[in-house]
Scaffold this motif. Sequence first.
Motif, PDB file in Angstrom:
ATOM      1  N   GLY A   1       0.778  -1.237   0.000  1.00 26.92           N
ATOM      2  CA  GLY A   1       0.000   0.000   0.000  1.00 26.92           C
ATOM      3  C   GLY A   1       0.805   1.280   0.000  1.00 26.92           C
ATOM      4  N   GLY A   2       2.136   1.174  -0.089  1.00 25.95           N
ATOM      5  CA  GLY A   2       2.962   2.367  -0.203  1.00 25.95           C
ATOM      6  C   GLY A   2       3.634   2.833   1.070  1.00 25.95           C
ATOM      7  N   SER A   3       3.207   2.314   2.243  1.00 28.38           N
ATOM      8  CA  SER A   3       3.821   2.699   3.512  1.00 28.38           C
ATOM      9  C   SER A   3       3.992   1.470   4.396  1.00 28.38           C
ATOM     10  CB  SER A   3       2.968   3.740   4.254  1.00 28.38           C
ATOM     11  OG  SER A   3       2.927   4.963   3.559  1.00 28.38           O
ATOM     12  N   VAL A   4       5.162   1.365   5.030  1.00 25.96           N
ATOM     13  CA  VAL A   4       5.454   0.214   5.884  1.00 25.96           C
ATOM     14  C   VAL A   4       6.208   0.689   7.116  1.00 25.96           C
ATOM     15  CG1 VAL A   4       5.614  -1.345   3.904  1.00 25.96           C
ATOM     16  CG2 VAL A   4       7.690  -0.237   4.775  1.00 25.96           C
TER      17      VAL A   4
ATOM     18  N   SER B   1      13.255  -7.196  16.725  1.00 23.96           N
ATOM     19  CA  SER B   1      13.006  -5.827  17.180  1.00 23.96           C
ATOM     20  C   SER B   1      12.758  -4.843  16.048  1.00 23.96           C
ATOM     21  CB  SER B   1      14.208  -5.321  18.000  1.00 23.96           C
ATOM     22  OG  SER B   1      14.531  -6.215  19.034  1.00 23.96           O
ATOM     23  N   ALA B   2      11.983  -3.806  16.383  1.00 23.40           N
ATOM     24  CA  ALA B   2      11.785  -2.660  15.491  1.00 23.40           C
ATOM     25  C   ALA B   2      12.639  -1.497  15.996  1.00 23.40           C
ATOM     26  CB  ALA B   2      10.313  -2.265  15.460  1.00 23.40           C
ATOM     27  N   PRO B   3      13.082  -0.615  15.098  1.00 26.67           N
ATOM     28  CA  PRO B   3      13.973   0.488  15.503  1.00 26.67           C
ATOM     29  C   PRO B   3      13.206   1.656  16.127  1.00 26.67           C
ATOM     30  CG  PRO B   3      13.593   0.586  13.153  1.00 26.67           C
ATOM     31  CD  PRO B   3      12.894  -0.661  13.629  1.00 26.67           C
ATOM     32  N   LYS B   4      12.459   1.387  17.197  1.00 27.59           N
ATOM     33  CA  LYS B   4      11.620   2.419  17.811  1.00 27.59           C
ATOM     34  C   LYS B   4      12.435   3.588  18.346  1.00 27.59           C
ATOM     35  CE  LYS B   4       7.916  -0.765  19.126  1.00 27.59           C
ATOM     36  NZ  LYS B   4       7.123  -1.342  20.250  1.00 27.59           N
ATOM     37  N   ASP B   5      13.664   3.305  18.774  1.00 26.20           N
ATOM     38  CA  ASP B   5      14.467   4.366  19.376  1.00 26.20           C
ATOM     39  C   ASP B   5      14.999   5.367  18.364  1.00 26.20           C
ATOM     40  OD1 ASP B   5      16.093   2.202  18.427  1.00 26.20           O
ATOM     41  OD2 ASP B   5      17.811   3.110  19.424  1.00 26.20           O
ATOM     42  N   SER B   6      14.887   5.067  17.076  1.00 35.65           N
ATOM     43  CA  SER B   6      15.401   5.998  16.064  1.00 35.65           C
ATOM     44  C   SER B   6      14.286   6.708  15.294  1.00 35.65           C
ATOM     45  CB  SER B   6      16.328   5.262  15.083  1.00 35.65           C
ATOM     46  OG  SER B   6      15.644   4.208  14.420  1.00 35.65           O
ATOM     47  N   ALA B   7      13.040   6.589  15.766  1.00 35.11           N
ATOM     48  CA  ALA B   7      11.922   7.258  15.073  1.00 35.11           C
ATOM     49  C   ALA B   7      12.142   8.767  14.991  1.00 35.11           C
ATOM     50  CB  ALA B   7      10.606   6.949  15.782  1.00 35.11           C
TER      51      ALA B   7
ATOM     52  N   THR C   1       8.078   9.132  13.087  1.00 33.94           N
ATOM     53  CA  THR C   1       7.480   7.813  13.302  1.00 33.94           C
ATOM     54  C   THR C   1       8.292   6.775  12.535  1.00 33.94           C
ATOM     55  OG1 THR C   1       5.994   7.758  11.369  1.00 33.94           O
ATOM     56  CG2 THR C   1       5.216   8.940  13.344  1.00 33.94           C
ATOM     57  N   LEU C   2       7.854   5.513  12.625  1.00 38.38           N
ATOM     58  CA  LEU C   2       8.519   4.432  11.883  1.00 38.38           C
ATOM     59  C   LEU C   2       7.942   4.255  10.486  1.00 38.38           C
ATOM     60  CD1 LEU C   2       8.960   1.629  14.597  1.00 38.38           C
ATOM     61  CD2 LEU C   2      10.527   3.473  13.961  1.00 38.38           C
ATOM     62  N   GLN C   3       7.035   5.104  10.072  1.00 40.61           N
ATOM     63  CA  GLN C   3       6.440   4.987   8.739  1.00 40.61           C
ATOM     64  C   GLN C   3       7.487   5.266   7.666  1.00 40.61           C
ATOM     65  OE1 GLN C   3       3.303   7.788   7.928  1.00 40.61           O
ATOM     66  NE2 GLN C   3       2.728   6.833   5.994  1.00 40.61           N
TER      67      GLN C   3
ATOM     68  N   GLU D   1      14.629   5.520   3.627  1.00 39.71           N
ATOM     69  CA  GLU D   1      14.019   5.798   4.926  1.00 39.71           C
ATOM     70  C   GLU D   1      14.150   4.601   5.863  1.00 39.71           C
ATOM     71  OE1 GLU D   1      10.584   9.000   3.539  1.00 39.71           O
ATOM     72  OE2 GLU D   1      10.072   6.886   3.779  1.00 39.71           O
ATOM     73  N   ILE D   2      13.962   3.405   5.324  1.00 39.10           N
ATOM     74  CA  ILE D   2      14.113   2.194   6.123  1.00 39.10           C
ATOM     75  C   ILE D   2      15.547   2.058   6.610  1.00 39.10           C
ATOM     76  CG2 ILE D   2      14.105  -0.336   6.015  1.00 39.10           C
ATOM     77  CD1 ILE D   2      11.741  -0.063   4.033  1.00 39.10           C
ATOM     78  N   THR D   3      16.494   2.243   5.703  1.00 36.56           N
ATOM     79  CA  THR D   3      17.904   2.105   6.050  1.00 36.56           C
ATOM     80  C   THR D   3      18.321   3.132   7.099  1.00 36.56           C
ATOM     81  OG1 THR D   3      18.356   1.314   3.803  1.00 36.56           O
ATOM     82  CG2 THR D   3      20.242   1.986   5.122  1.00 36.56           C
ATOM     83  N   LEU D   4      17.801   4.347   6.981  1.00 35.22           N
ATOM     84  CA  LEU D   4      18.122   5.382   7.949  1.00 35.22           C
ATOM     85  C   LEU D   4      17.698   4.968   9.353  1.00 35.22           C
ATOM     86  CD1 LEU D   4      19.054   8.278   8.638  1.00 35.22           C
ATOM     87  CD2 LEU D   4      16.729   9.039   8.107  1.00 35.22           C
ATOM     88  N   LEU D   5      16.478   4.445   9.498  1.00 38.38           N
ATOM     89  CA  LEU D   5      15.994   4.016  10.815  1.00 38.38           C
ATOM     90  C   LEU D   5      16.827   2.872  11.370  1.00 38.38           C
ATOM     91  CD1 LEU D   5      12.105   4.089  10.311  1.00 38.38           C
ATOM     92  CD2 LEU D   5      13.487   5.690  11.633  1.00 38.38           C
ATOM     93  N   LEU D   6      17.151   1.898  10.524  1.00 38.01           N
ATOM     94  CA  LEU D   6      17.938   0.751  10.968  1.00 38.01           C
ATOM     95  C   LEU D   6      19.350   1.171  11.365  1.00 38.01           C
ATOM     96  CD1 LEU D   6      16.932  -1.944   8.300  1.00 38.01           C
ATOM     97  CD2 LEU D   6      15.925  -1.582  10.555  1.00 38.01           C
ATOM     98  N   ARG D   7      19.942   2.014  10.553  1.00 42.00           N
ATOM     99  CA  ARG D   7      21.340   2.431  10.789  1.00 42.00           C
ATOM    100  C   ARG D   7      21.465   3.292  12.047  1.00 42.00           C
ATOM    101  NH1 ARG D   7      26.159   3.099  11.210  1.00 42.00           N
ATOM    102  NH2 ARG D   7      27.684   3.339   9.558  1.00 42.00           N
TER     103      ARG D   7
END
Length: 336
Positions: free
Chosen positions: A104-107, A114-120, A127-129, A135-141
Motif C-alpha cells: 500500500g505504499g507505507s510500511v 526488534s523494530a527500531p523504535k528508538d530511532s523514530a 514515526t517508523l512509517q 528511509e528504512i535504512t536510515l531508521l535501521l542504521r
Amino acid sequence: MKEEEVNRCQIQEWYPKFKSVSIKTQIHELPESFIQYLLDDSGPFLLPVSISNDDALPNRIHNPEEEEDYQVSEGSGDESEQPLPPPSFPELELKIKESIKSLGGSVFPKLNWSAPKDSAWISTIGTLQCTTFSEITLLLRASDSLIHDLCHAYDSCTDKSLSRPPSFFLALRKWYPSLQPEMEFRCFVWGQNLVGISQREVTTFYPVLLEKKSNIEWLIRQFYEDQVRLKFESENYTFDVYVTKDERIKVLDFNPWGAFTLPLLFNWEELEQNTGEEGEQVDFRIVESQCGVRPGMKTAVPYDYLDTSSGSGWDQFLRNADEELQQQIRSSEAGG
C-alpha cells in the motif's frame, strides 16, 4: 530460557503460522554485506546510494560539502588512501521497493525480533512509517536497540551456543495510520496458560479501557484458546495483540519470557506465581487513573534497556507508583 525459545519469537518463524490473524507483512533475508553495514561505526554516517534517487535526508547525507570533513588532505602522509565508495544494495532495494508497493505504499520495518523504535526521532515525520528504501535504512542504521538483535539476542539463554543467528531478516509491515495505541495489549503465557494481560502503552491513561476491560479480556482469552495455544510451541512466552474496532484480534509480535521483554504493569515473579488454571480469571491490568501512568518510554536510552531489576532505581520508582495507585483505590473504595 533456551535458544529454541528465543528462535521461535523471530518474526520469520512465527509469521507464516499466524499470517491469517496478523497484519500484512513481507519478509526479506538480508545479505551479510548489509548486516556489516549496519554494524559498521568506523566511518561517517552514510546512507546507501539509492538506485531510485530516493534519499531519506536530501542534501544532507550525501552533501559533498559535509563529506569534505572526512577527506584526506594533501601532505597528510595518507595520499595513497582513497575515500571508500558509498555503499549500495541495488538488489535488496528493488525487492524492498516492490514490497512497499504491494503493502500500500507505507510500511514500518522490523528485524528478526526488534523494530527500531528508538530511532523514530530521526525520520522526517517522527514515526517508523517508511515509503522508501532509504528511509528504512536510515531508521535501521540509526537504531541502538537493534544491536540486541544483531549481537545480543542469546545473551540470556542458559544453553547459549550462538552469538548471533545465522541469518537476519527484514520484515516490512503494512502501515495503518488509524491504529489506536490503547487497543494494543501484551499477553503473558506461563506453562501454556494465559496468566496475565497488560495494557501495552503504559504511559497514558485511557478512560475508554475502564468501560471495555471485561469485553476485551474475553476476546483475548478466546483468541488465545482458539488461535495461539496449540500453534506456538513454547511453554512460557508473551505475545502482543491489537483489538480492532469490529472486535477482531490481530497478533503483532511474540517475545521470550523475561530477559529483554518488558513485563509492563506486572513483574515476572508475580506472573510466575499466577497458576492461570483453566477457568480462572486472567489478571488483566490497565492504567486506571492518571496516578497509575508509568514513566515514558521516550527516555535517553531505549526503554527496553532500562534497568528495572529488583533493587534498581527504576524498580523502586515503579513500586512506589504502584503503592500510590493502590492507596488511591483503597481511599476511593472507602469513600464509596
